[in-house]
Design a protein around this motif. Structure first.
Motif, PDB file in Angstrom:
ATOM      1  N   ASN A  81       8.335   8.977 -15.479  1.00  0.00           N
ATOM      2  CA  ASN A  81       8.376   7.568 -15.111  1.00  0.00           C
ATOM      3  C   ASN A  81       7.623   7.280 -13.816  1.00  0.00           C
ATOM      4  O   ASN A  81       7.261   6.138 -13.546  1.00  0.00           O
ATOM      5  N   GLY A  82       7.395   8.296 -13.014  1.00  0.00           N
ATOM      6  CA  GLY A  82       6.706   8.099 -11.744  1.00  0.00           C
ATOM      7  C   GLY A  82       5.214   8.321 -11.790  1.00  0.00           C
ATOM      8  O   GLY A  82       4.531   8.162 -10.762  1.00  0.00           O
ATOM      9  N   VAL A  83       4.656   8.653 -12.973  1.00  0.00           N
ATOM     10  CA  VAL A  83       3.243   9.037 -13.041  1.00  0.00           C
ATOM     11  C   VAL A  83       2.320   7.897 -12.607  1.00  0.00           C
ATOM     12  O   VAL A  83       1.346   8.114 -11.867  1.00  0.00           O
ATOM     13  N   SER A  84       2.581   6.660 -13.027  1.00  0.00           N
ATOM     14  CA  SER A  84       1.698   5.554 -12.652  1.00  0.00           C
ATOM     15  C   SER A  84       1.702   5.318 -11.142  1.00  0.00           C
ATOM     16  O   SER A  84       0.682   4.951 -10.560  1.00  0.00           O
ATOM     17  N   GLY A  85       2.853   5.533 -10.513  1.00  0.00           N
ATOM     18  CA  GLY A  85       2.909   5.406  -9.069  1.00  0.00           C
ATOM     19  C   GLY A  85       2.069   6.460  -8.369  1.00  0.00           C
ATOM     20  O   GLY A  85       1.386   6.189  -7.379  1.00  0.00           O
ATOM     21  N   VAL A  86       2.099   7.681  -8.887  1.00  0.00           N
ATOM     22  CA  VAL A  86       1.290   8.749  -8.309  1.00  0.00           C
ATOM     23  C   VAL A  86      -0.195   8.455  -8.516  1.00  0.00           C
ATOM     24  O   VAL A  86      -1.019   8.654  -7.612  1.00  0.00           O
ATOM     25  N   ALA A  87      -0.558   7.963  -9.700  1.00  0.00           N
ATOM     26  CA  ALA A  87      -1.958   7.620  -9.953  1.00  0.00           C
ATOM     27  C   ALA A  87      -2.428   6.519  -9.013  1.00  0.00           C
ATOM     28  O   ALA A  87      -3.560   6.550  -8.511  1.00  0.00           O
ATOM     29  N   THR A  88      -1.575   5.540  -8.762  1.00  0.00           N
ATOM     30  CA  THR A  88      -1.929   4.475  -7.824  1.00  0.00           C
ATOM     31  C   THR A  88      -2.157   5.038  -6.427  1.00  0.00           C
ATOM     32  O   THR A  88      -3.124   4.679  -5.739  1.00  0.00           O
ATOM     33  N   ALA A  89      -1.285   5.937  -5.987  1.00  0.00           N
ATOM     34  CA  ALA A  89      -1.455   6.568  -4.680  1.00  0.00           C
ATOM     35  C   ALA A  89      -2.751   7.372  -4.624  1.00  0.00           C
ATOM     36  O   ALA A  89      -3.431   7.408  -3.587  1.00  0.00           O
ATOM     37  N   HIS A  90      -3.095   8.007  -5.730  1.00  0.00           N
ATOM     38  CA  HIS A  90      -4.341   8.780  -5.797  1.00  0.00           C
ATOM     39  C   HIS A  90      -5.548   7.878  -5.577  1.00  0.00           C
ATOM     40  O   HIS A  90      -6.427   8.177  -4.758  1.00  0.00           O
ATOM     41  N   PHE A  91      -5.611   6.762  -6.281  1.00  0.00           N
ATOM     42  CA  PHE A  91      -6.761   5.875  -6.160  1.00  0.00           C
ATOM     43  C   PHE A  91      -6.787   5.148  -4.814  1.00  0.00           C
ATOM     44  O   PHE A  91      -7.854   4.746  -4.353  1.00  0.00           O
ATOM     45  N   ASN A  92      -5.633   4.984  -4.185  1.00  0.00           N
ATOM     46  CA  ASN A  92      -5.567   4.324  -2.879  1.00  0.00           C
ATOM     47  C   ASN A  92      -5.693   5.295  -1.710  1.00  0.00           C
ATOM     48  O   ASN A  92      -5.750   4.867  -0.561  1.00  0.00           O
ATOM     49  N   GLY A  93      -5.704   6.587  -1.978  1.00  0.00           N
ATOM     50  CA  GLY A  93      -5.754   7.553  -0.884  1.00  0.00           C
ATOM     51  C   GLY A  93      -4.523   7.490  -0.004  1.00  0.00           C
ATOM     52  O   GLY A  93      -4.611   7.581   1.222  1.00  0.00           O
ATOM     53  N   SER A  94      -3.358   7.366  -0.619  1.00  0.00           N
ATOM     54  CA  SER A  94      -2.102   7.227   0.120  1.00  0.00           C
ATOM     55  C   SER A  94      -1.401   8.576   0.247  1.00  0.00           C
ATOM     56  O   SER A  94      -1.163   9.244  -0.767  1.00  0.00           O
TER      57      SER A  94
END
Length: 548
Positions: A81-94
């Motif tokens: 359930n957290g995969v999309s959040g991790v992908a967002t952090a990846h693209f944002n460099g967070s």
């Protein structure tokens, strides 16, 4: 005697040493020792209603505080359930560390509850994804996770723990939180960039999110002001030059990018938001020369030719570039005619907005909402966008007055970030206004986490632009096919009543004159409050396919 510490204690202690102050999670038995460790280490636990919100909250914490965010997810579906959040952090460099539970090693391979090998899911969207080696190595493993996440170029790290290891005794670990030496930019490259600037007639400086994340906002502003370069912000670069600054030409963006002969992009990828790095070329003129400045070599563009590029600590880069421009004889007055053209175009665009920002049209034009909102926003307000057409208007008509006050999903474009971002923003900026702008489509992804805001006493003003459709899809489908499918939502759906049912406040607004008073009631309420505004579904945000 003090009882022996278990692995959860050690993991949380190392997390705190690296600046993580809040654990975002949804309760799960696989990670109980991490909760116990948070209690022992006095780390705040914020539990949410969907794991995606935990990761989004951790990511927003990282982007607002520039300290690593921490999310803890239980095994199996908790982690997926957290995969999309991790992908967002990846693209944002967070810099986010996501810790996951894992079925016991002693039962591995025999079909234990939620037994799954998680790290392979994250290999392409993290800097590192791995399983802790054992109870004895927990401290070193967690330190490696945080150290990797915060090193430029920043990004998410996933680490999971076998359940039986996490419950086991673990030796204390003294984290070595040494700041790595900053990467020095190449002096020859800076000299070449200064030469390009000296030869340009129509330069534009783009300031992206990494300028903020690198704490280089002062150096960037100093450089822009020293040579009077027109500036267009991108992502969290918004606010580095405050609204009204003479060099800020956001409203002349199209003109600036189409007529520039040199575009310097700092701290942002040359992606669709910046036309993939192709600028200029208007009326038969050649394409603009492009300079790309990044915080790490891995971030420099490879899909398009650049006139010059270099990577390094962005503060050092801007200071070095200022010196190099001085040596190259760049005059601060050289670009005044170009700057005047852009500022005049910006002023004309702003003047042209006045009618729609004050529109009395019924149904409500979305721009009227932003006309009213701009009147009540404080200088330090944190504005969060989660949606398509409705939030696109926000990007155009809300200009932050300070850096670090704007959050949107970033280039991954994931809907559903809003409630997690709001939770984090209220914790990170307890004295500031926090405003969440929701499309009615985006509201369906995470509105249940209003319950989290209520339980943890986190007041947020939510504004829903409710046009009853998936606007980003309906209008293009009609243009392409003459019809649309799968693009309808319930007209005037009572999202405000959902908020009220969960313990907050809210109201439905259907006329332009009601917007201003409703916003004031929302800010005065002191609770999570939804202003649900019915807008005209016939109006689509005008956009291009290139991002320019």
């Amino acid at each position: 005697m003090e009882s022996a510490k278990h692995a959860g204690d050690i993991a949380v202690a190392v997390s705190r040493a690296y600046g993580a102050e809040v654990m975002f999670t949804l309760s799960g038995g696989h990670v109980f020792p991490l909760y116990d460790g948070a209690v022992h280490e006095n780390m705040r636990i914020v539990d949410v209603r969907h794991e995606q919100s935990a990761v989004f909250a951790a990511e927003a914490t990282a982007r607002l505080t520039r300290q690593p965010g921490l999310a803890v997810l239980t095994a199996g579906p908790g982690i997926t359930n957290g995969v999309s959040g991790v992908a967002t952090a990846h693209f944002n460099g967070s810099p986010v560390v996501v810790m996951g539970g894992r079925a016991p090693q002693s039962r591995w391979g025999s079909g234990a509850l939620q037994e799954m090998d998680h790290p392979p899911l994250f290999e392409t969207i993290t800097k590192l994804a791995f399983t802790a080696g054992g109870a004895d190595s927990i401290g070193q493993d967690v330190e490696m996770a945080f150290r990797t996440a915060v090193a430029p170029h920043r990004g998410p790290v996933f680490l999971d723990f076998y359940m039986d290891h996490l419950f086991s005794p673990s030796p204390a670990h003294e984290a070595e939180t040494l700041t790595p030496s900053p990467l020095e930019p190449d002096s020859d490259a800076l000299a070449e960039i200064a030469r390009l600037i000296s030869e340009a007639e129509r330069p534009v400086l783009v300031l992206g999110s990494d300028v903020w994340m690198e704490r280089a906002e002062d150096a960037a502003r100093d450089f822009a002001e020293a040579y009077r370069l027109p500036v267009i912000p991108n992502g969290q670069g918004r606010g580095i030059l405050p609204a009204g600054h003479e060099l800020l030409v956001t409203r002349a963006r199209g003109m600036a990018f189409s007529q520039a002969d040199l575009v310097i992009v700092a701290g942002a990828p040359l992606d669709f938001r910046l036309g993939y790095g192709f600028f200029g070329g208007r009326d038969g003129a050649p394409l603009a020369k492009v300079v790309h400045l990044a915080d790490a070599p891995s971030q420099l563009a490879t899909h398009v030719g650049t006139a010059a590029s270099t990577a390094g600590d962005l503060s050092l880069l801007f200071w070095g570039l200022r010196s190099a421009c001085g040596e190259a004889g760049v005059s601060p007055k050289a670009y005044d005619p170009w700057l005047t053209r852009l500022t005049e175009a910006s002023a004309a665009a702003i003047a042209g907005d006045a009618e729609l920002l004050g529109s009395e049209a019924d149904p409500i034009h979305p721009m009227r909402i932003y006309g009213e909102l701009n009147r009540v926003l404080d200088d330090d307000a944190v504005v969060i966008g989660d949606g398509g057409d409705f939030v696109s208007y926000a990007g155009k008509y809300i200009e932050p007055r300070r850096p670090g006050c704007w959050l949107d999903p970033g280039p991954y474009g994931c809907l559903g970030t809003g409630l997690g971002y709001s939770i984090a923003a209220r914790l990170a900026r307890p004295s500031s206004q926090v405003v969440l702008l929701l499309g009615d489509g985006a509201a369906g992804f995470s509105l249940m986490d209003v319950d989290t805001l209520v339980r943890h006493r986190l007041p947020v003003v939510m504004i829903c632009g409710n046009n009853g459709i998936w606007g980003l899809e309906k209008h293009p489908m009609q243009m392409l096919y003459g019809y649309d499918v799968a693009a309808e939502l319930q007209p005037q759906c009572r999202y405000d009543q959902v908020v009220t049912a969960l313990g907050g406040g809210g109201e439905l607004v259907t006329s332009p004159a009601e917007i201003g008073p409703a916003l004031r009631r929302a800010f005065d309420s002191g609770v999570p409050y939804m202003v649900n505004i019915a807008t005209d579904p016939a109006i689509a945000y005008p956009r291009t396919t290139t991002g320019i």
